[in-house]
Design an enzyme around this catalytic site. Structure first.
Site, PDB file in Angstrom:
ATOM      1  N   SER A 112       0.839  -1.189   0.000  1.00 37.64           N
ATOM      2  CA  SER A 112       0.000   0.000   0.000  1.00 37.64           C
ATOM      3  C   SER A 112       0.885   1.255   0.000  1.00 37.64           C
ATOM      4  O   SER A 112       1.751   1.382  -0.874  1.00 37.64           O
ATOM      5  CB  SER A 112      -0.957  -0.041   1.197  1.00 37.64           C
ATOM      6  OG  SER A 112      -2.032   0.838   1.016  1.00 37.64           O
ATOM      7  N   HIS A 246      -7.634  -5.908  -0.039  1.00 39.76           N
ATOM      8  CA  HIS A 246      -6.495  -5.006   0.106  1.00 39.76           C
ATOM      9  C   HIS A 246      -5.440  -5.556   1.060  1.00 39.76           C
ATOM     10  O   HIS A 246      -4.240  -5.354   0.852  1.00 39.76           O
ATOM     11  CB  HIS A 246      -6.982  -3.640   0.594  1.00 39.76           C
ATOM     12  CG  HIS A 246      -5.918  -2.590   0.550  1.00 39.76           C
ATOM     13  ND1 HIS A 246      -5.357  -2.145  -0.633  1.00 39.76           N
ATOM     14  CD2 HIS A 246      -5.292  -1.899   1.539  1.00 39.76           C
ATOM     15  CE1 HIS A 246      -4.445  -1.226  -0.380  1.00 39.76           C
ATOM     16  NE2 HIS A 246      -4.385  -1.060   0.939  1.00 39.76           N
TER      17      HIS A 246
END
Length: 278
Positions: A112, A246
């Site tokens: 991320s 995610h």
């Protein structure tokens, strides 16, 4: 690892206080002892994340790599330090802290926000001194040239944590813990400020290969934006897709570790002669 006196971790939000960790301080953590000739892998956490987010992955990688985990200011044993709000400062701090390992090529891994920090660190390491990075593994993010200002860093505290709840499934009990939130919000806001105000230097890239990882159900990483990582290396760009959203890396630690070790080996095999030891 020393006993943890207070620890709450819910998919992307981590707060841990450990006397052993506090004694170490600084930017770099090494949770597991590698074998003597293991290649070095540097891991960069996600926004709001702490070094301990990589503890399980470090354990899974420890037979094949020396895992160095970056601890950003403003969390865990660095809680008293202000969180940095400039991604370039995060990269500069990490580069300075990695000086003891600069005698050998490093592989960098970031998830991320950590993928963009890792990229900026790689750019700086390629300027020298010392060997250039062996390779870069980027996970769960679009390419650096894709602007990502969703206004998250401008939300108030409650809105910010609600946004994180939608992203990571943070339980209501965590959102209701005012003491915990008081320690989480400053670093989380600082990280999103750094990420959302970052602008990629036009035309820049790295010379090392990039391997991109992504979850097949990640709603926050558009396919086209993810593939634009190919524009940021003059070497090879490869893609691996994992089952999950995610934070797939928390659910598939062993599979992610195997993939990273394969990439580390592949990166080492393509090193140019000038980087090889005499």
């Amino acid at each position: 690892m020393a006993p943890i006196h207070r620890s709450k971790k819910e998919h992307g939000v981590t707060n841990t206080r450990s006397p052993g960790a506090a004694a170490r301080g600084g930017w770099i953590r090494r949770y597991h002892t590698p074998r003597g000739d293991a290649p070095a892998l540097v891991c960069f956490p996600h926004a709001g994340g702490s070094a301990s987010a990589y503890f399980a992955l470090s354990a899974a990688l420890s037979e094949g790599a020396e895992v160095l985990v970056v601890q950003y200011p403003g969390r865990q044993d660095r809680l008293e330090e202000p969180a940095l709000t400039d991604l370039r400062e995060l990269a500069e701090g990490a580069v300075t802290a990695l000086a003891p390992w600069r005698g050998r090529p490093l592989t960098l891994f970031g998830h991320s926000m950590g993928s963009v920090v890792a990229y900026e660190v790689a750019r700086r390491l390629e300027r020298g001194p010392g060997p250039a990075p062996a390779g870069l593994v980027v996970s769960g993010n679009t390419a650096p040239s894709v602007e990502r200002d969703q206004g998250v860093h401008r939300l108030d505290d409650e809105e910010l944590m609600a946004w994180m709840s939608d992203l990571a499934g943070t339980p209501p009990a965590v959102l209701a813990d005012k003491e915990l939130l008081a320690t989480i919000v400053p670093s989380l806001r600082g990280d999103f400020t750094a990420l959302e105000t970052y602008r990629h230097p036009k035309g820049s890239s790295v010379r090392c290969p990039i391997s991109g990882y992504v979850g097949d159900h990640d709603p926050y990483v558009p396919h086209d934006g993810f593939l634009r990582w190919a524009e940021h290396t003059t070497a090879e760009f490869t893609v691996q897709v994992f089952d999950g959203g995610h934070f797939y890396i928390e659910e598939q630690v062993q599979e992610v570790a195997r993939s990273i070790l394969r990439d580390v080996s592949a990166f080492a095999s393509r090193r140019p002669a000038r980087d090889l030891p005499a």
